[in-house]
Design an enzyme around this catalytic site. Structure first.
Site, PDB file in Angstrom:
ATOM      1  CB  CYS A   1       2.373  22.783  16.756  1.00  0.00           C
ATOM      2  SG  CYS A   1       3.798  21.679  16.985  1.00  0.00           S
TER       3      CYS A   1
ATOM      4  CD  GLN B   1      -2.948  21.876  14.501  1.00  0.00           C
ATOM      5  OE1 GLN B   1      -2.991  22.594  13.512  1.00  0.00           O
ATOM      6  NE2 GLN B   1      -3.475  22.253  15.653  1.00  0.00           N
TER       7      GLN B   1
ATOM      8  N   GLY C   1       6.892  10.868  20.306  1.00  0.00           N
ATOM      9  CA  GLY C   1       7.517  11.458  21.481  1.00  0.00           C
ATOM     10  C   GLY C   1       7.754  12.941  21.340  1.00  0.00           C
TER      11      GLY C   1
END
Length: 218
Positions: free
Chosen positions: A180, A72, A162
């Protein structure tokens, strides 16, 4: 062989995306080695493929980049170490969840070098630290703050994007998003935890712990 690249200063986000895209394509074609790229970005927000517009609380605070990584909204900025991982997940078992778990374990092992105990939660991607010195949450649980975020993309079983670890970013910059998409928890950094860790200190620990966590392709 995994090539390590460390870029000083601030790296433009779109330029980094384009470079990762090309490197992942070359790795998949057998034309380049795997790579871990350590860098910092200027202050910005990124929106992953699951981002919800309601989680962008202050859309004018920083530039927002739409990206095709999983996850997100995430903040990147000075004082945060980005570790972009272009690795062959196919040669490590074709298991995406296991690969993400390896990234989380890598962060946890790295944090142990600074006597920080990172934890992972089944319902929350990333790495967290408990804050027992704070009052308990309304549900009676100990508060937890996020110290590292993870979001990847795959191309032909090669990963890119990553993780990010908070060393000494301006934590108020996270206020413009719901990081997130997770409500009810905070964000912390190594320096916020009272540890005078430098970016170079973290880089050394990341490199030491990498091979202890990731299985090298045969």
């Amino acid at each position: 062989m995994v090539e390590w690249i460390t870029t000083p200063g601030m790296t433009d986000y779109r330029e980094a995306e384009a470079w990762m895209d090309a490197r992942a394509t070359a790795i998949a074609a057998g034309q380049a080695d795997e790579c871990v790229w350590l860098l910092e970005h200027p202050a910005l927000y990124t929106a992953g493929t699951s981002a919800k517009i309601a989680d962008l609380k202050e859309p004018d605070k920083f530039k927002v980049y739409q990206t095709r990584r999983g996850g997100q909204y995430t903040y990147h900025g000075p004082g945060q170490r980005i570790a972009y991982t272009m690795l062959n997940v196919g040669e490590r078992g074709h298991d995406v969840r296991k690969f993400i778990l390896s990234l989380e374990k890598w962060v946890i092992a790295t944090l142990e070098n600074f006597n920080v105990q990172g934890v992972i939660r089944e319902d929350r991607v990333g790495v967290w630290v408990t804050r027992p010195e704070r009052p308990c949450l309304p549900n009676g649980k100990i508060p937890e703050d996020k110290i590292a975020a993870i979001g990847i993309r795959l191309r032909k079983w090669v990963s890119f994007h990553g993780l990010s670890i908070n060393v000494e970013p301006d934590l108020s910059h996270f206020d413009g998003i719901v990081p997130c998409g997770i409500q009810g928890h905070g964000v912390t950094s190594l320096v916020d935890l009272g540890l005078p860790v430098t970016m170079n200190d973290l880089d050394v620990a990341l490199k030491i712990c990498f091979n202890d966590v990731f299985t090298k392709p045969q």
